[in-house]
Design a protein around this motif. Sequence first.
Motif, PDB file in Angstrom:
ATOM      1  N   LEU A  16       6.103 112.934 -23.227  1.00  0.00           N
ATOM      2  CA  LEU A  16       6.110 111.865 -24.216  1.00  0.00           C
ATOM      3  C   LEU A  16       4.866 111.845 -25.091  1.00  0.00           C
ATOM      4  N   ILE A  17       3.812 112.515 -24.682  1.00  0.00           N
ATOM      5  CA  ILE A  17       2.621 112.579 -25.531  1.00  0.00           C
ATOM      6  C   ILE A  17       2.962 113.197 -26.888  1.00  0.00           C
ATOM      7  N   HIS A  18       3.948 114.096 -26.930  1.00  0.00           N
ATOM      8  CA  HIS A  18       4.399 114.654 -28.204  1.00  0.00           C
ATOM      9  C   HIS A  18       5.017 113.567 -29.088  1.00  0.00           C
ATOM     10  N   ASP A  19       5.805 112.680 -28.477  1.00  0.00           N
ATOM     11  CA  ASP A  19       6.410 111.593 -29.240  1.00  0.00           C
ATOM     12  C   ASP A  19       5.347 110.605 -29.714  1.00  0.00           C
ATOM     13  N   PHE A  20       4.371 110.329 -28.853  1.00  0.00           N
ATOM     14  CA  PHE A  20       3.302 109.411 -29.250  1.00  0.00           C
ATOM     15  C   PHE A  20       2.535 109.973 -30.450  1.00  0.00           C
ATOM     16  N   ASP A  21       2.253 111.273 -30.410  1.00  0.00           N
ATOM     17  CA  ASP A  21       1.566 111.891 -31.539  1.00  0.00           C
ATOM     18  C   ASP A  21       2.451 111.876 -32.785  1.00  0.00           C
ATOM     19  N   ALA A  22       3.730 112.194 -32.611  1.00  0.00           N
ATOM     20  CA  ALA A  22       4.640 112.244 -33.753  1.00  0.00           C
ATOM     21  C   ALA A  22       4.810 110.867 -34.394  1.00  0.00           C
ATOM     22  N   VAL A  23       4.905 109.821 -33.588  1.00  0.00           N
ATOM     23  CA  VAL A  23       5.021 108.464 -34.141  1.00  0.00           C
ATOM     24  C   VAL A  23       3.800 108.147 -34.997  1.00  0.00           C
ATOM     25  N   ARG A  24       2.615 108.448 -34.491  1.00  0.00           N
ATOM     26  CA  ARG A  24       1.385 108.185 -35.242  1.00  0.00           C
ATOM     27  C   ARG A  24       1.350 109.021 -36.524  1.00  0.00           C
ATOM     28  N   TRP A  25       1.675 110.313 -36.400  1.00  0.00           N
ATOM     29  CA  TRP A  25       1.544 111.231 -37.525  1.00  0.00           C
ATOM     30  C   TRP A  25       2.578 110.945 -38.613  1.00  0.00           C
ATOM     31  N   VAL A  26       3.803 110.685 -38.222  1.00  0.00           N
ATOM     32  CA  VAL A  26       4.861 110.439 -39.211  1.00  0.00           C
ATOM     33  C   VAL A  26       4.661 109.096 -39.906  1.00  0.00           C
ATOM     34  N   THR A  27       4.358 108.054 -39.157  1.00  0.00           N
ATOM     35  CA  THR A  27       4.269 106.714 -39.744  1.00  0.00           C
ATOM     36  C   THR A  27       2.918 106.424 -40.382  1.00  0.00           C
ATOM     37  N   GLY A  28       1.859 107.108 -39.933  1.00  0.00           N
ATOM     38  CA  GLY A  28       0.523 106.795 -40.418  1.00  0.00           C
ATOM     39  C   GLY A  28      -0.029 105.515 -39.821  1.00  0.00           C
ATOM     40  N   ARG A  29       0.593 105.018 -38.766  1.00  0.00           N
ATOM     41  CA  ARG A  29       0.155 103.782 -38.113  1.00  0.00           C
ATOM     42  C   ARG A  29      -0.355 104.106 -36.711  1.00  0.00           C
ATOM     43  N   GLU A  30      -1.118 103.172 -36.153  1.00  0.00           N
ATOM     44  CA  GLU A  30      -1.634 103.332 -34.799  1.00  0.00           C
ATOM     45  C   GLU A  30      -0.869 102.430 -33.832  1.00  0.00           C
ATOM     46  N   VAL A  31      -0.709 102.892 -32.609  1.00  0.00           N
ATOM     47  CA  VAL A  31      -0.098 102.083 -31.553  1.00  0.00           C
ATOM     48  C   VAL A  31      -1.136 101.079 -31.067  1.00  0.00           C
ATOM     49  N   THR A  32      -0.719  99.826 -30.917  1.00  0.00           N
ATOM     50  CA  THR A  32      -1.652  98.801 -30.439  1.00  0.00           C
ATOM     51  C   THR A  32      -1.333  98.330 -29.023  1.00  0.00           C
ATOM     52  N   GLU A  33      -0.056  98.410 -28.616  1.00  0.00           N
ATOM     53  CA  GLU A  33       0.319  97.902 -27.289  1.00  0.00           C
ATOM     54  C   GLU A  33       1.547  98.650 -26.798  1.00  0.00           C
ATOM     55  N   VAL A  34       1.644  98.821 -25.482  1.00  0.00           N
ATOM     56  CA  VAL A  34       2.810  99.481 -24.891  1.00  0.00           C
ATOM     57  C   VAL A  34       3.329  98.674 -23.704  1.00  0.00           C
ATOM     58  N   TYR A  35       4.619  98.851 -23.446  1.00  0.00           N
ATOM     59  CA  TYR A  35       5.201  98.379 -22.188  1.00  0.00           C
ATOM     60  C   TYR A  35       6.115  99.497 -21.720  1.00  0.00           C
TER      61      TYR A  35
END
Length: 345
Positions: free
Chosen positions: A172-191
Amino acid sequence: MRVVLFGVGRLGSFHAATLHAHPEVSELVLADADAARAAEAAARLGAGARAAASVDAAFTDGADAVVIASTTSAHAGLISRAVRAGLPAYCEKPVALDLESTVTALREVEEAGTVLQMGFQRRFDPGYRAAREAVRAGRLGRLHTVRALTSDMAPPPPEFVPLSGGLYRDCLIHDFDAVRWVTGREVTEVYAMGANGGAGFFREAGDVDTAAALLTLDDGTLATATSTRYNGAGYDIRMELAGSLDQIAVGVGPRTPVTSVEPGAAPGVPDPWTGFVDRFGDAYRAEIDAFLRVVSGRSQNPCDGREALDALLVAEACEVSRRERRPVTIAEMAEVAERAAKRAE
């Protein structure tokens, strides 16, 4: 240039073929913890490739650059040795299995001023690149939902799991990187949640074989990321992005291992994706080419170690969330990383 490749496993062997065929690589030196395996890989490639006598010998062999595709547990140590040798390095994700080792390695790179390019191959995939362009151009309007998934066709060997870092850090680290890279936004919280319904070796290693995470981005966009080691239909990597004006998808095509049960739909997928090399072969070749351009001074680093740390912070937050069954902020994990950095001083 002379390039040393560390690790000739599944992905390492693919990188070996890519480097051996590259016009800028005059000699490829292969090194592996199993010297016989390195020798066999060099023999398969033929002229222009040879095996190092040992990992130690590879660092004293006049290399111009190193590519690290070894087991994850060896990444940080090899990065450190590359730094001390003054060599630019490409390394498959992650930098290390924990935050302290990661920040220690990155500090060495920064203090020495050497190059470290991380391997997040989805940044070089045409679909993910097109999605990034669509989002950045505003074609979707206000982005409100992202759905990402990574599903393996079959589980890895049992001996791989304890060394992998777990499903969040390994897949899932690939998805986390892809979400950040594609959207240009940072993740602030997870569940995050995880489950085990397959082989017992996942549970024995403290891992899960299926996982899901809800991510909140810094502009309020919601993202889900799911993964499993058991997707018998095929290797399924997708991202869907929904906005106020339009919705797009990455990874949906004739080889996507999903069968529609709607009336009139095709009965099945005759040639589904089967694995990561099959799906991302061109992207892997592109990122190696990008690294060689960085080494020759013709390009800027497209994915440095800080990008890997940011993705790892999300993965670490998911692990804490799964264990403690609570939301976890990235700021909380960043504080852990900061304390680790101070210990490393």
